[in-house]
Design an enzyme around this catalytic site. Structure first.
Site, PDB file in Angstrom:
ATOM      1  N   HIS A 148      -2.120  -0.862  -4.093  1.00 35.25           N
ATOM      2  CA  HIS A 148      -1.621  -0.377  -2.909  1.00 35.25           C
ATOM      3  C   HIS A 148      -1.700  -1.446  -1.640  1.00 35.25           C
ATOM      4  CE1 HIS A 148      -5.992   0.162  -3.051  1.00 35.25           C
ATOM      5  NE2 HIS A 148      -5.764   0.560  -1.573  1.00 35.25           N
ATOM      6  N   HIS A 202      -1.500  -2.012   2.068  1.00 30.80           N
ATOM      7  CA  HIS A 202      -1.437  -1.156   3.723  1.00 30.80           C
ATOM      8  C   HIS A 202      -0.931  -1.989   4.509  1.00 30.80           C
ATOM      9  CE1 HIS A 202      -5.873  -0.414   2.738  1.00 30.80           C
ATOM     10  NE2 HIS A 202      -5.513  -0.899   1.823  1.00 30.80           N
TER      11      HIS A 202
HETATM   12  P1  AMP Z   1      -8.596  -0.639  -0.692  1.00 31.92           P
HETATM   13  O1  AMP Z   1      -9.685  -1.073  -0.217  1.00 31.92           O
HETATM   14  O2  AMP Z   1      -7.169  -1.389  -0.218  1.00 31.92           O
HETATM   15  O3  AMP Z   1      -8.505   0.080  -2.206  1.00 31.92           O
HETATM   16  O4  AMP Z   1      -8.155   0.817   0.187  1.00 31.92           O
HETATM   17  C1  AMP Z   1      -8.212   2.449   0.034  1.00 31.92           C
HETATM   18  C2  AMP Z   1      -7.992   2.866   0.882  1.00 31.92           C
HETATM   19  O5  AMP Z   1      -7.544   4.033   0.317  1.00 31.92           O
HETATM   20  C3  AMP Z   1      -8.654   3.032   2.152  1.00 31.92           C
HETATM   21  O6  AMP Z   1      -8.889   2.899   2.658  1.00 31.92           O
HETATM   22  C4  AMP Z   1      -9.404   4.442   2.112  1.00 31.92           C
HETATM   23  O7  AMP Z   1      -9.223   5.187   2.909  1.00 31.92           O
HETATM   24  C5  AMP Z   1      -7.601   5.414   1.432  1.00 31.92           C
HETATM   25  N1  AMP Z   1      -8.894   6.270   0.572  1.00 31.92           N
HETATM   26  C6  AMP Z   1      -8.257   7.012  -0.209  1.00 31.92           C
HETATM   27  N2  AMP Z   1      -8.828   8.560  -0.680  1.00 31.92           N
HETATM   28  C7  AMP Z   1      -7.576   8.277   0.076  1.00 31.92           C
HETATM   29  C8  AMP Z   1      -6.924   9.090   0.574  1.00 31.92           C
HETATM   30  N3  AMP Z   1      -7.224  10.791  -0.870  1.00 31.92           N
HETATM   31  N4  AMP Z   1      -5.524   9.494   1.142  1.00 31.92           N
HETATM   32  C9  AMP Z   1      -5.907   9.371   1.384  1.00 31.92           C
HETATM   33  N5  AMP Z   1      -6.282   7.844   1.913  1.00 31.92           N
HETATM   34  C10 AMP Z   1      -6.668   7.921   0.842  1.00 31.92           C
END
Ligand code: AMP
Ligand code: ZN
Length: 141
Positions: A103, A105
């Site tokens: 994903h 950001h």
């Molecule tokens: P990463 O550290 O790049 O894997 O980012 C994962 C992101 O997913 C984090 O910034 C979390 O806050 C976000 N995240 C986890 N669960 C959810 C959810 N159910 N809805 C929206 N964002 C989420």
């Protein structure tokens, strides 16, 4: 048929089994608000298919992803009144990846938000810099 991982939270969001604050959906991509934003309006953009990291995403999804990032990024900036926008993408735990479904950001930034996302340093050895470049380039021939 896109790959799915039944234990993956983002696959569950794609399937509609877990709710999200959706901002955009196409045949191949989904975008929704990060639940724990760096700044409000922080959006996650992902391929609907389960690919663990950037390096696992098929190249033919690249066009859709870049177009989605660009369109969503423009909308995020307009709605939040941001002065800037960071595109960030974490791969593997060592780089801060918490969810193993690749994903991107999109983080709205403000001139006065006081954030420093990373620190940088100069190479202390020019030969090493050249060697690294040559080794990476060698794998790309
Ligand atoms: P990463 O550290 O790049 O894997 O980012 C994962 C992101 O997913 C984090 O910034 C979390 O806050 C976000 N995240 C986890 N669960 C959810 C959810 N159910 N809805 C929206 N964002 C989420
Ligand atoms: Zn997944």
């Amino acid at each position: 048929m896109e790959p799915r991982d039944s234990g993956c939270i983002f696959c569950k969001i794609v399937a509609g089994d877990i709710p999200c604050a959706k901002v955009f959906e196409s045949e191949t991509c989904l975008a929704f608000l990060d639940i724990a934003p760096v700044n409000e309006g922080h959006v996650l953009v992902l391929p609907k298919g389960h690919y663990a990291t950037l390096m696992d995403i098929p190249g033919d999804l690249g066009g859709d992803l870049v177009q989605t990032l660009s369109q969503v990024g423009r909308a995020v900036m307009e709605v939040t009144g941001a002065d800037g926008l960071n595109l960030m993408q974490n791969n593997f735990e060592a780089a801060g990846q918490l969810v193993d479904h690749a994903h991107f950001h999109l983080i709205p930034r403000f001139s006065d938000d006081g954030l420093t996302l990373w620190a940088q340093a100069a190479y202390d050895d020019q030969d090493k810099m050249n060697r690294l470049a040559a080794e990476i380039a060698g794998l790309l021939k």
